[in-house]
Enzyme design. Structure first.
Site, PDB file in Angstrom:
ATOM      1  N   CYS A   1       0.823  -1.212   0.000  1.00 27.29           N
ATOM      2  CA  CYS A   1       0.000   0.000   0.000  1.00 27.29           C
ATOM      3  C   CYS A   1       0.857   1.263   0.000  1.00 27.29           C
TER       4      CYS A   1
ATOM      5  N   CYS B   1      -1.629   1.699  -2.993  1.00 24.30           N
ATOM      6  CA  CYS B   1      -2.626   2.758  -2.774  1.00 24.30           C
ATOM      7  C   CYS B   1      -2.032   4.168  -2.771  1.00 24.30           C
TER       8      CYS B   1
ATOM      9  N   LYS C   1      -0.272   5.338  -6.044  1.00 23.36           N
ATOM     10  CA  LYS C   1      -1.368   5.348  -7.041  1.00 23.36           C
ATOM     11  C   LYS C   1      -2.265   6.568  -6.843  1.00 23.36           C
TER      12      LYS C   1
ATOM     13  N   TYR D   1      -8.612  -3.679 -11.434  1.00 18.99           N
ATOM     14  CA  TYR D   1      -8.346  -2.434 -10.720  1.00 18.99           C
ATOM     15  C   TYR D   1      -7.052  -1.777 -11.222  1.00 18.99           C
TER      16      TYR D   1
ATOM     17  N   GLU E   1      -6.582   1.659 -13.377  1.00 20.46           N
ATOM     18  CA  GLU E   1      -6.059   2.834 -12.663  1.00 20.46           C
ATOM     19  C   GLU E   1      -4.748   3.322 -13.282  1.00 20.46           C
TER      20      GLU E   1
ATOM     21  N   HIS F   1     -26.808  20.278  -0.449  1.00 19.57           N
ATOM     22  CA  HIS F   1     -26.829  20.863  -1.785  1.00 19.57           C
ATOM     23  C   HIS F   1     -25.803  21.973  -1.893  1.00 19.57           C
TER      24      HIS F   1
ATOM     25  N   GLU G   1     -25.477  14.053  -2.673  1.00 19.92           N
ATOM     26  CA  GLU G   1     -26.919  14.187  -2.427  1.00 19.92           C
ATOM     27  C   GLU G   1     -27.739  13.424  -3.459  1.00 19.92           C
TER      28      GLU G   1
HETATM   29  P1  FAD Z   1       1.397  -6.181   1.891  1.00 14.83           P
HETATM   30  O1  FAD Z   1       1.038  -4.769   2.136  1.00 14.83           O
HETATM   31  O2  FAD Z   1       1.698  -6.579   0.501  1.00 14.83           O
HETATM   32  O3  FAD Z   1       2.654  -6.485   2.830  1.00 14.83           O
HETATM   33  C1  FAD Z   1       3.323  -7.700   2.802  1.00 14.83           C
HETATM   34  C2  FAD Z   1       4.788  -7.455   3.166  1.00 14.83           C
HETATM   35  O4  FAD Z   1       5.401  -8.695   3.496  1.00 14.83           O
HETATM   36  C3  FAD Z   1       5.590  -6.886   2.009  1.00 14.83           C
HETATM   37  O5  FAD Z   1       6.419  -5.840   2.461  1.00 14.83           O
HETATM   38  C4  FAD Z   1       6.428  -8.070   1.543  1.00 14.83           C
HETATM   39  O6  FAD Z   1       7.610  -7.677   0.905  1.00 14.83           O
HETATM   40  C5  FAD Z   1       6.682  -8.757   2.868  1.00 14.83           C
HETATM   41  N1  FAD Z   1       7.021 -10.172   2.767  1.00 14.83           N
HETATM   42  C6  FAD Z   1       6.490 -11.100   1.946  1.00 14.83           C
HETATM   43  N2  FAD Z   1       7.008 -12.309   2.216  1.00 14.83           N
HETATM   44  C7  FAD Z   1       7.887 -12.133   3.239  1.00 14.83           C
HETATM   45  C8  FAD Z   1       8.718 -13.017   3.984  1.00 14.83           C
HETATM   46  N3  FAD Z   1       8.735 -14.323   3.735  1.00 14.83           N
HETATM   47  N4  FAD Z   1       9.493 -12.490   4.952  1.00 14.83           N
HETATM   48  C9  FAD Z   1       9.491 -11.170   5.229  1.00 14.83           C
HETATM   49  N5  FAD Z   1       8.693 -10.287   4.566  1.00 14.83           N
HETATM   50  C10 FAD Z   1       7.900 -10.774   3.587  1.00 14.83           C
HETATM   51  N6  FAD Z   1      -6.029  -1.225  -1.609  1.00 14.83           N
HETATM   52  C11 FAD Z   1      -6.912  -0.288  -1.212  1.00 14.83           C
HETATM   53  O7  FAD Z   1      -7.608  -0.499  -0.215  1.00 14.83           O
HETATM   54  N7  FAD Z   1      -7.037   0.905  -1.874  1.00 14.83           N
HETATM   55  C12 FAD Z   1      -6.282   1.199  -2.947  1.00 14.83           C
HETATM   56  O8  FAD Z   1      -6.420   2.285  -3.513  1.00 14.83           O
HETATM   57  C13 FAD Z   1      -5.351   0.242  -3.394  1.00 14.83           C
HETATM   58  N8  FAD Z   1      -4.569   0.503  -4.449  1.00 14.83           N
HETATM   59  C14 FAD Z   1      -3.639  -0.424  -4.836  1.00 14.83           C
HETATM   60  C15 FAD Z   1      -2.862  -0.118  -5.938  1.00 14.83           C
HETATM   61  C16 FAD Z   1      -1.932  -1.023  -6.377  1.00 14.83           C
HETATM   62  C17 FAD Z   1      -1.068  -0.690  -7.566  1.00 14.83           C
HETATM   63  C18 FAD Z   1      -1.767  -2.263  -5.686  1.00 14.83           C
HETATM   64  C19 FAD Z   1      -0.721  -3.260  -6.127  1.00 14.83           C
HETATM   65  C20 FAD Z   1      -2.552  -2.570  -4.591  1.00 14.83           C
HETATM   66  C21 FAD Z   1      -3.502  -1.656  -4.171  1.00 14.83           C
HETATM   67  N9  FAD Z   1      -4.341  -1.917  -3.095  1.00 14.83           N
HETATM   68  C22 FAD Z   1      -5.251  -0.990  -2.687  1.00 14.83           C
HETATM   69  C23 FAD Z   1      -4.262  -3.213  -2.372  1.00 14.83           C
HETATM   70  C24 FAD Z   1      -3.444  -3.075  -1.084  1.00 14.83           C
HETATM   71  O9  FAD Z   1      -2.195  -2.512  -1.364  1.00 14.83           O
HETATM   72  C25 FAD Z   1      -3.285  -4.450  -0.446  1.00 14.83           C
HETATM   73  O10 FAD Z   1      -4.560  -5.022  -0.259  1.00 14.83           O
HETATM   74  C26 FAD Z   1      -2.577  -4.378   0.909  1.00 14.83           C
HETATM   75  O11 FAD Z   1      -1.320  -3.770   0.808  1.00 14.83           O
HETATM   76  C27 FAD Z   1      -2.408  -5.797   1.468  1.00 14.83           C
HETATM   77  O12 FAD Z   1      -1.750  -5.741   2.703  1.00 14.83           O
HETATM   78  P2  FAD Z   1      -1.004  -7.017   3.277  1.00 14.83           P
HETATM   79  O13 FAD Z   1      -0.629  -6.676   4.678  1.00 14.83           O
HETATM   80  O14 FAD Z   1      -1.800  -8.231   3.041  1.00 14.83           O
HETATM   81  O15 FAD Z   1       0.298  -7.200   2.388  1.00 14.83           O
HETATM   82  P1  NDP Z   2      -7.584  -8.074 -10.876  1.00 14.70           P
HETATM   83  O1  NDP Z   2      -7.880  -9.455 -10.468  1.00 14.70           O
HETATM   84  O2  NDP Z   2      -8.465  -6.959 -10.415  1.00 14.70           O
HETATM   85  O3  NDP Z   2      -7.565  -8.005 -12.484  1.00 14.70           O
HETATM   86  C1  NDP Z   2      -6.753  -8.836 -13.250  1.00 14.70           C
HETATM   87  C2  NDP Z   2      -6.978  -8.536 -14.730  1.00 14.70           C
HETATM   88  O4  NDP Z   2      -6.013  -9.243 -15.486  1.00 14.70           O
HETATM   89  C3  NDP Z   2      -8.348  -8.965 -15.227  1.00 14.70           C
HETATM   90  O5  NDP Z   2      -8.787  -8.042 -16.190  1.00 14.70           O
HETATM   91  C4  NDP Z   2      -8.044 -10.326 -15.877  1.00 14.70           C
HETATM   92  O6  NDP Z   2      -8.906 -10.648 -16.933  1.00 14.70           O
HETATM   93  C5  NDP Z   2      -6.666 -10.068 -16.427  1.00 14.70           C
HETATM   94  N1  NDP Z   2      -5.895 -11.299 -16.591  1.00 14.70           N
HETATM   95  C6  NDP Z   2      -5.688 -12.267 -15.668  1.00 14.70           C
HETATM   96  N2  NDP Z   2      -4.890 -13.210 -16.162  1.00 14.70           N
HETATM   97  C7  NDP Z   2      -4.574 -12.835 -17.420  1.00 14.70           C
HETATM   98  C8  NDP Z   2      -3.782 -13.415 -18.437  1.00 14.70           C
HETATM   99  N3  NDP Z   2      -3.143 -14.558 -18.250  1.00 14.70           N
HETATM  100  N4  NDP Z   2      -3.683 -12.753 -19.616  1.00 14.70           N
HETATM  101  C9  NDP Z   2      -4.324 -11.587 -19.816  1.00 14.70           C
HETATM  102  N5  NDP Z   2      -5.093 -10.995 -18.892  1.00 14.70           N
HETATM  103  C10 NDP Z   2      -5.214 -11.617 -17.709  1.00 14.70           C
HETATM  104  O7  NDP Z   2      -6.079  -7.840 -10.461  1.00 14.70           O
HETATM  105  P2  NDP Z   2      -5.219  -6.523 -10.335  1.00 14.70           P
HETATM  106  O8  NDP Z   2      -3.827  -6.962 -10.550  1.00 14.70           O
HETATM  107  O9  NDP Z   2      -5.761  -5.429 -11.180  1.00 14.70           O
HETATM  108  O10 NDP Z   2      -5.451  -6.099  -8.808  1.00 14.70           O
HETATM  109  C11 NDP Z   2      -5.194  -7.011  -7.731  1.00 14.70           C
HETATM  110  C12 NDP Z   2      -5.974  -6.589  -6.511  1.00 14.70           C
HETATM  111  O11 NDP Z   2      -5.389  -5.428  -5.936  1.00 14.70           O
HETATM  112  C13 NDP Z   2      -7.415  -6.201  -6.772  1.00 14.70           C
HETATM  113  O12 NDP Z   2      -8.261  -7.325  -6.754  1.00 14.70           O
HETATM  114  C14 NDP Z   2      -7.738  -5.252  -5.664  1.00 14.70           C
HETATM  115  O13 NDP Z   2      -8.292  -5.933  -4.574  1.00 14.70           O
HETATM  116  C15 NDP Z   2      -6.392  -4.652  -5.284  1.00 14.70           C
HETATM  117  N6  NDP Z   2      -6.358  -3.264  -5.746  1.00 14.70           N
HETATM  118  C16 NDP Z   2      -7.233  -2.351  -5.204  1.00 14.70           C
HETATM  119  C17 NDP Z   2      -7.277  -1.073  -5.676  1.00 14.70           C
HETATM  120  C18 NDP Z   2      -8.256  -0.102  -5.109  1.00 14.70           C
HETATM  121  O14 NDP Z   2      -8.794  -0.333  -4.038  1.00 14.70           O
HETATM  122  N7  NDP Z   2      -8.511   1.022  -5.771  1.00 14.70           N
HETATM  123  C19 NDP Z   2      -6.399  -0.621  -6.736  1.00 14.70           C
HETATM  124  C20 NDP Z   2      -5.510  -1.640  -7.236  1.00 14.70           C
HETATM  125  C21 NDP Z   2      -5.511  -2.910  -6.732  1.00 14.70           C
HETATM  126  P3  NDP Z   2     -10.181 -11.596 -16.748  1.00 14.70           P
HETATM  127  O15 NDP Z   2     -11.248 -10.708 -16.198  1.00 14.70           O
HETATM  128  O16 NDP Z   2     -10.448 -12.092 -18.112  1.00 14.70           O
HETATM  129  O17 NDP Z   2      -9.786 -12.686 -15.791  1.00 14.70           O
END
Ligand code: FAD
Ligand code: NDP
Length: 517
Positions: A81, A86, A89, A223, A227, A490, A495
């Site tokens: 995140c 997050c 992004k 997502y 984004e 408003h 709203e």
């Molecule tokens: P993480 O935050 O991924 O933390 C896991 C940590 O563990 C990492 O630092 C990793 O390196 C470490 N780790 C892994 N394996 C090991 C190990 N064996 N030993 C030591 N360390 C290890 N969510 C939202 O709610 N709103 C958003 O707008 C949003 N935008 C996103 C945009 C993007 C591009 C992405 C990729 C995700 C987004 N998400 C968003 C999703 C959100 O980031 C994740 O749901 C959240 O970070 C998950 O938290 P977590 O604690 O499960 O894991």
């Molecule tokens: P998603 O699961 O949301 O989307 C994956 C996309 O990749 C789908 O369109 C899927 O298509 C496509 N896809 C999967 N496999 C293949 C393949 N082999 N070849 C081509 N296309 C493929 O994953 P994201 O990586 O976008 O996000 C992961 C998670 O991170 C989300 O589920 C969300 O929970 C979290 N996130 C949250 C955000 C937020 O809160 N604003 C922002 C960003 C991430 P198909 O539909 O056909 O399977």
């Protein structure tokens, strides 16, 4: 916990029975363990649980380690995140919105250079974003120190169900604990095609990319795909999304289509029903992306950047969950925990590593805090994974909570569900004469009685801010009667939910007559 142990015991093979027996023995000698809680993964869920546990007096260690991307990108403490999710992004989304606002500003009387003379500097945005991230990394470390949570910068690996091993810059460490929390999150997947990892990038790289991404092909229309394409286009880059099936497959279909149209209006291109087949590097450094459509036709085009956004894999393999006897579900990567407890009673899991749970930061944080309170504070509250509100920053935002129209119809039947909908005109869109074609909202309700609200969907400016409050209302059993009896503020876009009164079934025109009707 005992019940869970018995249930697991009944359904497990000999190996797990053995481990569970060992687990039972372990509970008898837990005072020998070095820590009360060892958390593997210093991201949203792991840190929330660790800090709450420490507040409650537990002795806690957190291991966090980032395996560099194929491009070599790595980052500091805080997880996805903060570093590659997050936060960066949202900042890049904001940069894209400001680009739109600069154009709107002229209509409001601001004297600005001609639109074509306004340019964006990727390097300075990247630097500001990365500086902010570094400051959060630093504050996170200080916070852990203040709370006396030991931070270990090493990759945690299970040696057995009671021991985690890691190698740090200072040497090897072996940690024993009463409880373990797996909060290792996930990392982006790459397509299994030639050139993907050599030449492609993912969301792990984009926010710190040295050179501006230029013309970008985004593979995946979930997502992250939408984004990233949205903010890249907003910053002025040529952006194309390759869609395997449909955009935002698991969301309300109509809302997803409106989002797609809003992105097309902003200049994002879409390639439908296509999958990539190869990425090749050309002599001039550009990337030749090759793909095929579902009818077998082959295509290719050159891009500066190819970004894979096809979903994420859970980081359980690296942790060697097998050595702890943890059963994995589904694709063999995620953990199917019950109330965050794995089949090994003293090992828990939260966040993205969980099977069939929303991959969202607040979900990981909430589950982590509640778990700490149950383990160390006598708490009984369990995490509720239902009706979690979410928003896609696309960049016209889509916020939703509860069921989609399709899911509601599938669950209750079309005759039992009422869909209210409306288009609306944000007041601030009038002066710059921005398109209102995509400003649309929908309420999914039960048809009978007080008409319990079971889903709310909003596309428009600040959807994330708007849907949050309605998420709370749904948790408090919102009904259409209460929604329609709520007096609006408003002129806001929020709203519009209080003004909604047209059902799809009525066939009436959902377009607004005037701003104040
Ligand atoms: P993480 O935050 O991924 O933390 C896991 C940590 O563990 C990492 O630092 C990793 O390196 C470490 N780790 C892994 N394996 C090991 C190990 N064996 N030993 C030591 N360390 C290890 N969510 C939202 O709610 N709103 C958003 O707008 C949003 N935008 C996103 C945009 C993007 C591009 C992405 C990729 C995700 C987004 N998400 C968003 C999703 C959100 O980031 C994740 O749901 C959240 O970070 C998950 O938290 P977590 O604690 O499960 O894991
Ligand atoms: P998603 O699961 O949301 O989307 C994956 C996309 O990749 C789908 O369109 C899927 O298509 C496509 N896809 C999967 N496999 C293949 C393949 N082999 N070849 C081509 N296309 C493929 O994953 P994201 O990586 O976008 O996000 C992961 C998670 O991170 C989300 O589920 C969300 O929970 C979290 N996130 C949250 C955000 C937020 O809160 N604003 C922002 C960003 C991430 P198909 O539909 O056909 O399977």
């Amino acid at each position: 916990m005992a019940l869970r142990a018995v249930l697991s015991f009944g359904g497990s093979g000999n190996r797990n029975r053995f481990l569970l027996l060992q687990g039972a023995r372990f509970y008898g000698t837990k005072r020998d363990a070095e820590y009360d809680l060892v958390v593997v993964g210093g991201g949203s869920g792991g840190l929330a649980c660790a800090k709450e546990a420490a507040n409650l007096g537990a002795k806690v260690a957190v291991l966090d380690y980032v395996i560099p991307t194929p491009l070599g990108t790595k980052w500091g403490l805080g997880g996805t995140c903060v570093n590659v999710g997050c936060i960066p992004k949202k900042l890049m989304h904001q940069a894209a919105l400001l680009g739109e606002a600069v154009h709107d500003a002229k209509a409001y009387g601001w004297q600005l250079p001609e639109a074509e003379n306004i340019t964006h500097d990727w390097a300075s945005l990247r630097e500001s974003v990365q500086n902010h991230i570094k400051s959060v990394n630093w504050v996170t470390r200080v916070e852990l120190r203040d709370k006396k949570v030991e931070y270990i910068n090493g990759l945690g690996v299970f040696k057995d169900p009671y021991t985690i091993h890691t190698v740090t810059k200072k040497g090897e460490r072996t940690l024993t604990s009463k409880y373990f929390l797996i909060a290792t999150g996930g990392r982006p997947r790459y397509n299994d095609i030639p050139g993907a990892k050599e030449y492609g990038i993912t969301s792990d790289d984009i926010f710190s990319l040295e050179n501006s991404p230029g013309k970008t092909l985004v593979i995946g229309a979930g997502y992250i795909g939408l984004e990233c394409a949205g903010f890249l286009r907003g910053l002025g880059f040529d952006a194309t999304v390759m869609v395997r099936s449909v955009v935002l497959r698991e969301f309300d279909r109509q809302m997803a289509e409106v989002i797609q149209e809003s992105m097309v209006l902003r200049g994002v291109k879409f390639l439908f029903k296509c999958v990539p087949t190869a990425i090749e590097k050309q002599d001039d450094g550009k990337l030749l992306a090759k793909w095929k459509s579902d009818d077998g036709q082959e295509f290719s085009e050159t891009y500066d950047t190819v970004l894979f956004a096809i979903g994420r894999r859970a980081l359980t393999r690296e942790l060697h969950t097998d050595r702890a006897g943890i059963e994995l579900a589904g694709d063999g990567e995620k953990i199917d925990a019950v109330n965050e407890q794995t089949n090994v009673p003293h090992i828990f899991a939260v966040g993205d590593v969980l099977y069939k749970k929303p991959e969202l930061t607040p979900v990981a944080i909430h589950a982590g805090k509640l778990l700490a309170r149950r383990l160390f504070g006598g708490g009984t509250a369990q995490m509720d994974y239902q009706n979690v509100a979410t928003t896609i920053f696309s960049p016209l935002e889509y916020g939703c909570v509860g069921l989609s129209e399709e899911a509601a119809v599938e669950k209750y039947g079309a005759e039992s569900v009422e869909i209210y909908h409306a288009y609306y005109k944000p007041t601030e869109f009038f002066i710059p004469q921005k398109s209102i074609a995509h400003c649309y909202l929908k309420v999914v309700a039960m048809r009978e009685g007080e008409q319990k609200v079971i889903g709310m969907h909003f596309i428009g400016p600040n959807a994330g801010e708007i849907i949050q409050g309605f998420g709370a209302a749904i948790k408090c059993d919102l009904t259409m009667e209460k929604l329609m009896g709520t007096v609006g503020i408003h002129p806001t876009v929020a709203e519009e939910f209080t003004r909604i009164n047209i059902t799809k079934r009525s066939g009436k025109d959902p377009n607004p007559a005037s701003c104040c009707s």
